[in-house]
Write a protein that holds these residues in place. Structure first.
Motif, PDB file in Angstrom:
ATOM      1  N   THR A  84     -26.049 -34.389  36.865  1.00 36.42           N
ATOM      2  CA  THR A  84     -26.549 -33.261  37.656  1.00 36.42           C
ATOM      3  C   THR A  84     -27.270 -33.754  38.900  1.00 36.42           C
ATOM      4  O   THR A  84     -27.022 -33.281  40.018  1.00 36.42           O
ATOM      5  CB  THR A  84     -27.513 -32.397  36.822  1.00 36.42           C
ATOM      6  OG1 THR A  84     -26.841 -31.914  35.662  1.00 36.42           O
ATOM      7  CG2 THR A  84     -28.026 -31.222  37.618  1.00 36.42           C
ATOM      8  N   SER A  85     -28.172 -34.709  38.708  1.00 35.79           N
ATOM      9  CA  SER A  85     -28.974 -35.223  39.819  1.00 35.79           C
ATOM     10  C   SER A  85     -28.117 -35.962  40.833  1.00 35.79           C
ATOM     11  O   SER A  85     -28.285 -35.787  42.054  1.00 35.79           O
ATOM     12  CB  SER A  85     -30.071 -36.152  39.279  1.00 35.79           C
ATOM     13  OG  SER A  85     -30.914 -35.467  38.377  1.00 35.79           O
ATOM     14  N   LEU A  86     -27.199 -36.804  40.358  1.00 30.27           N
ATOM     15  CA  LEU A  86     -26.332 -37.561  41.267  1.00 30.27           C
ATOM     16  C   LEU A  86     -25.461 -36.623  42.106  1.00 30.27           C
ATOM     17  O   LEU A  86     -25.283 -36.834  43.310  1.00 30.27           O
ATOM     18  CB  LEU A  86     -25.447 -38.521  40.472  1.00 30.27           C
ATOM     19  CG  LEU A  86     -26.136 -39.726  39.831  1.00 30.27           C
ATOM     20  CD1 LEU A  86     -25.143 -40.505  38.972  1.00 30.27           C
ATOM     21  CD2 LEU A  86     -26.743 -40.642  40.892  1.00 30.27           C
ATOM     22  N   LEU A  87     -24.911 -35.588  41.467  1.00 30.48           N
ATOM     23  CA  LEU A  87     -24.065 -34.642  42.193  1.00 30.48           C
ATOM     24  C   LEU A  87     -24.865 -33.866  43.234  1.00 30.48           C
ATOM     25  O   LEU A  87     -24.411 -33.680  44.375  1.00 30.48           O
ATOM     26  CB  LEU A  87     -23.403 -33.675  41.217  1.00 30.48           C
ATOM     27  CG  LEU A  87     -22.214 -34.220  40.426  1.00 30.48           C
ATOM     28  CD1 LEU A  87     -21.785 -33.228  39.355  1.00 30.48           C
ATOM     29  CD2 LEU A  87     -21.043 -34.520  41.353  1.00 30.48           C
ATOM     30  N   ALA A  88     -26.050 -33.405  42.854  1.00 34.32           N
ATOM     31  CA  ALA A  88     -26.891 -32.665  43.796  1.00 34.32           C
ATOM     32  C   ALA A  88     -27.255 -33.536  44.995  1.00 34.32           C
ATOM     33  O   ALA A  88     -27.236 -33.071  46.145  1.00 34.32           O
ATOM     34  CB  ALA A  88     -28.151 -32.160  43.099  1.00 34.32           C
ATOM     35  N   CYS A  89     -27.570 -34.793  44.744  1.00 38.62           N
ATOM     36  CA  CYS A  89     -27.927 -35.718  45.825  1.00 38.62           C
ATOM     37  C   CYS A  89     -26.740 -35.982  46.741  1.00 38.62           C
ATOM     38  O   CYS A  89     -26.875 -35.978  47.972  1.00 38.62           O
ATOM     39  CB  CYS A  89     -28.431 -37.039  45.249  1.00 38.62           C
ATOM     40  SG  CYS A  89     -30.045 -36.939  44.441  1.00 38.62           S
ATOM     41  N   LYS A  90     -25.565 -36.206  46.161  1.00 39.62           N
ATOM     42  CA  LYS A  90     -24.377 -36.522  46.964  1.00 39.62           C
ATOM     43  C   LYS A  90     -23.953 -35.319  47.805  1.00 39.62           C
ATOM     44  O   LYS A  90     -23.679 -35.453  49.006  1.00 39.62           O
ATOM     45  CB  LYS A  90     -23.219 -36.927  46.045  1.00 39.62           C
ATOM     46  CG  LYS A  90     -21.927 -37.261  46.801  1.00 39.62           C
ATOM     47  CD  LYS A  90     -22.119 -38.494  47.660  1.00 39.62           C
ATOM     48  CE  LYS A  90     -20.821 -38.939  48.342  1.00 39.62           C
ATOM     49  NZ  LYS A  90     -20.505 -38.190  49.552  1.00 39.62           N
ATOM     50  N   VAL A  91     -23.896 -34.139  47.199  1.00 39.04           N
ATOM     51  CA  VAL A  91     -23.502 -32.943  47.936  1.00 39.04           C
ATOM     52  C   VAL A  91     -24.533 -32.629  49.025  1.00 39.04           C
ATOM     53  O   VAL A  91     -24.183 -32.181  50.124  1.00 39.04           O
ATOM     54  CB  VAL A  91     -23.322 -31.745  46.971  1.00 39.04           C
ATOM     55  CG1 VAL A  91     -23.038 -30.456  47.726  1.00 39.04           C
ATOM     56  CG2 VAL A  91     -22.178 -32.026  45.988  1.00 39.04           C
ATOM     57  N   ASN A  92     -25.791 -32.895  48.742  1.00 41.36           N
ATOM     58  CA  ASN A  92     -26.847 -32.710  49.731  1.00 41.36           C
ATOM     59  C   ASN A  92     -26.659 -33.660  50.910  1.00 41.36           C
ATOM     60  O   ASN A  92     -26.775 -33.267  52.075  1.00 41.36           O
ATOM     61  CB  ASN A  92     -28.215 -32.924  49.081  1.00 41.36           C
ATOM     62  CG  ASN A  92     -29.364 -32.554  50.000  1.00 41.36           C
ATOM     63  OD1 ASN A  92     -29.496 -31.417  50.412  1.00 41.36           O
ATOM     64  ND2 ASN A  92     -30.206 -33.523  50.306  1.00 41.36           N
ATOM     65  N   LYS A  93     -26.336 -34.917  50.615  1.00 46.10           N
ATOM     66  CA  LYS A  93     -26.095 -35.905  51.673  1.00 46.10           C
ATOM     67  C   LYS A  93     -24.886 -35.542  52.515  1.00 46.10           C
ATOM     68  O   LYS A  93     -24.791 -35.913  53.687  1.00 46.10           O
ATOM     69  CB  LYS A  93     -25.900 -37.295  51.051  1.00 46.10           C
ATOM     70  CG  LYS A  93     -27.174 -37.918  50.505  1.00 46.10           C
ATOM     71  CD  LYS A  93     -26.897 -39.250  49.840  1.00 46.10           C
ATOM     72  CE  LYS A  93     -28.175 -39.841  49.250  1.00 46.10           C
ATOM     73  NZ  LYS A  93     -27.911 -41.116  48.517  1.00 46.10           N
ATOM     74  N   ASP A  94     -23.948 -34.812  51.925  1.00 49.08           N
ATOM     75  CA  ASP A  94     -22.750 -34.396  52.649  1.00 49.08           C
ATOM     76  C   ASP A  94     -23.002 -33.183  53.549  1.00 49.08           C
ATOM     77  O   ASP A  94     -22.066 -32.666  54.158  1.00 49.08           O
ATOM     78  CB  ASP A  94     -21.625 -34.078  51.662  1.00 49.08           C
ATOM     79  CG  ASP A  94     -21.061 -35.342  51.018  1.00 49.08           C
ATOM     80  OD1 ASP A  94     -21.339 -36.445  51.519  1.00 49.08           O
ATOM     81  OD2 ASP A  94     -20.344 -35.224  49.999  1.00 49.08           O
ATOM     82  N   GLY A  95     -24.243 -32.729  53.585  1.00 46.24           N
ATOM     83  CA  GLY A  95     -24.602 -31.671  54.523  1.00 46.24           C
ATOM     84  C   GLY A  95     -24.733 -30.276  53.952  1.00 46.24           C
ATOM     85  O   GLY A  95     -24.925 -29.308  54.696  1.00 46.24           O
ATOM     86  N   PHE A  96     -24.657 -30.155  52.631  1.00 44.09           N
ATOM     87  CA  PHE A  96     -24.803 -28.841  51.993  1.00 44.09           C
ATOM     88  C   PHE A  96     -26.213 -28.691  51.426  1.00 44.09           C
ATOM     89  O   PHE A  96     -26.823 -29.667  50.989  1.00 44.09           O
ATOM     90  CB  PHE A  96     -23.779 -28.667  50.875  1.00 44.09           C
ATOM     91  CG  PHE A  96     -22.346 -28.701  51.327  1.00 44.09           C
ATOM     92  CD1 PHE A  96     -21.719 -27.548  51.771  1.00 44.09           C
ATOM     93  CD2 PHE A  96     -21.630 -29.887  51.336  1.00 44.09           C
ATOM     94  CE1 PHE A  96     -20.400 -27.572  52.199  1.00 44.09           C
ATOM     95  CE2 PHE A  96     -20.315 -29.932  51.758  1.00 44.09           C
ATOM     96  CZ  PHE A  96     -19.701 -28.767  52.202  1.00 44.09           C
ATOM     97  N   ARG A  97     -26.707 -27.466  51.405  1.00 42.99           N
ATOM     98  CA  ARG A  97     -28.017 -27.203  50.800  1.00 42.99           C
ATOM     99  C   ARG A  97     -27.829 -27.084  49.289  1.00 42.99           C
ATOM    100  O   ARG A  97     -27.075 -26.223  48.837  1.00 42.99           O
ATOM    101  CB  ARG A  97     -28.633 -25.922  51.369  1.00 42.99           C
ATOM    102  CG  ARG A  97     -28.950 -25.990  52.855  1.00 42.99           C
ATOM    103  CD  ARG A  97     -29.640 -24.709  53.307  1.00 42.99           C
ATOM    104  NE  ARG A  97     -29.943 -24.702  54.726  1.00 42.99           N
ATOM    105  CZ  ARG A  97     -29.113 -24.257  55.663  1.00 42.99           C
ATOM    106  NH1 ARG A  97     -27.929 -23.754  55.302  1.00 42.99           N
ATOM    107  NH2 ARG A  97     -29.443 -24.280  56.937  1.00 42.99           N
TER     108      ARG A  97
END
Length: 279
Positions: free
Chosen positions: A48-61
């Motif tokens: 969960t944490s890794l996905l949230a961090c990666k998607v966040n880094k890709d420019g999504f909130r």
């Protein structure tokens, strides 16, 4: 009178109450992704944490709703174990007293809500029965101010009990990712989760295998600590994709323990992140 839509004997006399809960009026969440497993200890919170961090880094909130009420670990991973959520009072449209909880923001701006943000001490046990726990999960959706979220990740507790059922019924889940490990029980784990998703008409986006291998620091060889994985065969059997194979890495464990999960460069989660970002 409302029966929740489960009574077959009352006909048109009964008001059908929708199961989906409404967000707080000031909130906005576009997509909701559940992270689930048929058993505990496979690393759902890590995924969960890794996905949230990666998607966040890709420019999504992004945001994380920690639905593991009795065993929350999300705050620790982000170094927020001592932070407490702020409660805000306000008047409802009818003049009655109301209010909401502010989500807690990580260093990179990921919005978080977890039971540990509401306890006096993060080590205080939550000794509640199922219905109360389920109610808390619903309140994390309805009573928290989620600000313009593109993707919310829901970290579910293991199994197919009260809380996963509450998440599937009460939240508008757009898809789930099933987390497993290479041990022999993996087929049972996956099948339980898939069957529950099918019963609730929730799409399964794919599988993530955690603790997949250890890479030798000298020669780079991948060592299968738990033996050869059959996740590919299982994925084919259920017509699913294997979205990621996460290794056992010392630096990853150290980063989580230090609350620095946002500092990780987890390239192995990229395909899983892309499968979410195209929803």
């Amino acid at each position: 009178m409302a029966c929740g839509g489960n009574c077959s004997s009352c006909g048109d006399k009964c008001e059908k109450k929708p199961l989906k809960e409404n967000l707080h009026s000031g909130s906005s969440v576009k997509k909701v992704i559940g992270i689930v497993s048929g058993k505990g200890g496979v690393g759902k919170s890590l995924v969960t944490s890794l996905l949230a961090c990666k998607v966040n880094k890709d420019g999504f909130r992004t945001a994380i709703l920690d639905a593991d009420i009795t065993g929350p670990s999300i705050p620790t991973s982000f170094g927020l174990g001592n932070v407490r959520a702020e409660s805000v009072s306000e008047k409802n449209s009818d003049g009655s007293e109301g209010g909401y909880l502010k989500s807690v923001k990580s260093k990179s701006g990921i919005q978080l809500m977890s039971m540990n943000f509401l306890l006096q001490n993060e080590t205080d046990p939550v000794v509640w029965r199922g219905p109360v726990i389920s109610g808390a999960v619903r309140q994390f959706w309805t009573d928290v101010l989620w600000e313009d979220v593109d993707f919310m990740f829901v970290d579910c507790p293991p199994g197919t009990g009260d809380v996963p059922l509450t998440v599937f019924q009460s939240l508008p889940i757009d898809g789930i990712i099933i987390v497993s490990s290479p041990q022999q029980l993996v087929r049972v784990i996956v099948e339980k989760a898939v069957n529950m998703a099918n019963m609730m008409n929730v799409p399964v986006l794919g599988l993530v295998e955690n603790m997949s291998y250890v890479k030798c620091p000298d020669c780079g060889k991948e060592i299968k600590v738990f033996g050869e994985s059959n996740i590919g065969k299982i994925a084919e059997e259920f017509n699913l994709k294997v979205l990621a194979r996460i290794p056992i890495e010392q630096n990853m464990s150290a980063a989580v323990d230090k609350g620095e999960i946002e500092s990780l460069d987890a390239s192995f989660i990229e395909e899983a992140a892309k499968s979410i970002e195209v929803l």
